[in-house]
Design an enzyme around this catalytic site. Structure first.
Site, short mmCIF file in Angstrom:
data_model
loop_
_atom_site.label_atom_id
_atom_site.label_comp_id
_atom_site.label_asym_id
_atom_site.label_seq_id
_atom_site.Cartn_x
_atom_site.Cartn_y
_atom_site.Cartn_z
N ASN A 9 0.77 -1.34 0.16
CA ASN A 9 -0.04 -0.13 0.01
C ASN A 9 0.96 1.35 -0.02
O ASN A 9 1.54 1.74 0.89
CB ASN A 9 -0.96 0.03 1.21
CG ASN A 9 -1.75 1.22 1.46
OD1 ASN A 9 -1.75 1.99 0.41
ND2 ASN A 9 -2.25 1.36 2.65
N TRP A 10 1.06 1.91 -1.12
CA TRP A 10 1.79 3.13 -1.09
C TRP A 10 1.11 4.31 -0.49
O TRP A 10 2.03 5.47 -0.50
CB TRP A 10 2.13 3.30 -2.64
CG TRP A 10 3.23 2.46 -3.36
CD1 TRP A 10 3.76 1.09 -2.80
CD2 TRP A 10 3.80 2.71 -4.54
NE1 TRP A 10 4.54 0.77 -3.63
CE2 TRP A 10 4.58 1.58 -4.81
CE3 TRP A 10 3.76 3.52 -5.59
CZ2 TRP A 10 5.52 1.35 -6.06
CZ3 TRP A 10 4.70 3.21 -6.84
CH2 TRP A 10 5.24 2.27 -6.91
N LYS A 11 0.15 4.36 -0.24
CA LYS A 11 -0.61 5.38 0.56
C LYS A 11 -0.46 6.52 -0.35
O LYS A 11 -0.38 6.62 -1.58
CB LYS A 11 -0.06 5.46 1.80
CG LYS A 11 -0.23 4.19 2.74
CD LYS A 11 0.10 4.51 4.15
CE LYS A 11 -0.22 3.21 4.87
NZ LYS A 11 0.08 3.21 6.35
N HIS A 93 -9.48 0.99 5.30
CA HIS A 93 -8.13 1.38 6.16
C HIS A 93 -8.20 2.23 7.31
O HIS A 93 -9.14 3.35 7.09
CB HIS A 93 -7.17 1.75 5.18
CG HIS A 93 -5.74 1.78 5.58
ND1 HIS A 93 -5.36 2.66 6.55
CD2 HIS A 93 -4.78 1.04 5.12
CE1 HIS A 93 -4.23 2.46 6.85
NE2 HIS A 93 -3.52 1.45 6.28
N GLU A 95 -6.63 4.82 8.15
CA GLU A 95 -6.42 6.17 7.83
C GLU A 95 -7.61 6.66 7.23
O GLU A 95 -7.91 7.92 7.23
CB GLU A 95 -5.23 6.20 6.94
CG GLU A 95 -3.98 5.98 7.80
CD GLU A 95 -2.82 5.54 7.07
OE1 GLU A 95 -2.83 5.52 5.97
OE2 GLU A 95 -1.78 5.09 7.79
N GLU A 163 -5.17 -5.11 10.91
CA GLU A 163 -3.95 -3.88 11.18
C GLU A 163 -4.08 -3.18 12.29
O GLU A 163 -5.03 -2.14 12.19
CB GLU A 163 -4.25 -2.89 9.87
CG GLU A 163 -3.91 -3.54 8.62
CD GLU A 163 -3.22 -2.61 7.38
OE1 GLU A 163 -2.34 -2.73 6.98
OE2 GLU A 163 -3.98 -1.62 7.45
N GLY A 169 2.73 2.24 10.87
CA GLY A 169 3.68 3.28 10.56
C GLY A 169 4.68 3.60 11.98
O GLY A 169 5.08 4.87 12.01
N SER A 209 3.66 -2.06 10.39
CA SER A 209 5.42 -2.15 10.38
C SER A 209 5.75 -3.66 9.91
O SER A 209 6.74 -3.88 10.73
CB SER A 209 5.47 -1.98 11.80
OG SER A 209 5.00 -0.60 12.06
P1 PGA Z 1 3.14 0.32 7.54
O1 PGA Z 1 1.62 0.42 7.10
O2 PGA Z 1 3.44 -1.00 6.98
O3 PGA Z 1 3.92 1.31 6.99
O4 PGA Z 1 2.89 0.05 9.18
C1 PGA Z 1 0.52 -0.71 6.93
C2 PGA Z 1 -0.71 -0.08 6.34
O5 PGA Z 1 -1.00 0.83 6.74
O6 PGA Z 1 -1.51 -0.97 5.55
#
Ligand code: PGA
Length: 249
Positions: A9-11, A93, A95, A163, A169, A209
């Site tokens: 997931n490049w966000k 997600h 976020e 998650e 992150g 992470s």
């Molecule tokens: P991260 O993000 O690997 O940077 O912790 C995971 C995600 O949000 O899918």
């Protein structure tokens, strides 16, 4: 048998220049033993799908609207994502839930829209640190699963990513026992809702992470069918060893 999945997931990261990372990844894994999915920002979908067209690497998106078309300025629908070359879309997600106030009912509507457009939905769920410390993790997961997952979900059209919000992150990860507890619980909830046989088909990813260093330990766990990777999916140098760890698990 569930085929394992390494999803990146490049966000909100990546410009044209980042596509060299995708090219390197494709060149490094010509015949992978696992599914590989990269979810770049929507602006790169068409180019990414073009670059990966003759490779096993699949391209996905990070969100979609619940409607197929209409007056929704700035939004992108599931049929548009499919038209751009995406085969999957991340939905729910944390976020999106946090930054855009997305509730599980909306996530369910988006997943239905994804299914209607023949996209695989990757449903994300997970608890906050406060919820874990209050011993509410399994209640939160059960509630998110129940209300985010539409009845059309099958193992073929839906992947579920656990998650924990506090692990995303942050460099923190749950213990193997904590991951196993949630994945076992997810499988039992799926069994109760969809029946044993259907429940067996859903792939369960861990996300939060995941790095080259911790991937082997996480992938060794029962009922972990792969990972949803954020930061470490941005470069082929980081994501490639995670793919290899999954192949070797
Ligand atoms: P991260 O993000 O690997 O940077 O912790 C995971 C995600 O949000 O899918």
């Amino acid at each position: 048998m569930r085929r394992k999945l390494a999803a990146g997931n490049w966000k909100m990261n990546g410009t044209n220049a980042s596509l060299t990372e995708l090219q390197t990844l494709i060149a490094t894994h010509p015949a992978p033993g696992v599914d590989i999915l990269i979810c770049p920002p929507a602006t790169l979908l068409v180019q990414a799908a073009g670059l990966s067209a003759d490779s096993p690497v699949m391209i996905g998106a990070q969100d979609c609207h619940s409607a197929a078309s209409g007056a929704h300025t700035g939004d992108i629908s599931a049929p548009m994502l499919a038209d751009a070359g995406a085969v999957a879309v991340i939905l729910g997600h944390s976020e999106r839930r946090q930054d855009h106030g997305e509730e599980s009912a909306l996530v369910a509507a988006k997943i239905s829209a994804a299914h209607a457009a023949h996209l695989t939905a990757i449903l994300c769920l997970g608890e906050s640190l406060a919820e874990r410390e209050a011993a509410q993790t399994l209640d939160v997961i059960a509630d998110q699963l129940r209300h985010s997952l539409p009845d059309t979900a099958t193992g073929a059209n839906t992947v579920i990513a656990y998650e924990p919000i506090w692990a995303i992150g942050t460099g923190l990860t749950p213990s193997p026992a904590q991951i196993s507890e949630v994945h076992r619980f997810l499988r039992s909830e799926l069994r109760a809702r969809f029946g044993s046989e259907a429940a067996t088909g859903f792939r369960l990813l861990y996300g939060g992470s995941v790095k080259p260093a911790n991937a082997p330990e996480i992938f060794a766990l029962d009922d972990v069918d792969g990972a949803l990777v954020g930061g470490a999916s941005l470069t082929a140098a980081d994501f490639s060893p995670i793919i290899t760890a999954l192949e070797n698990a």
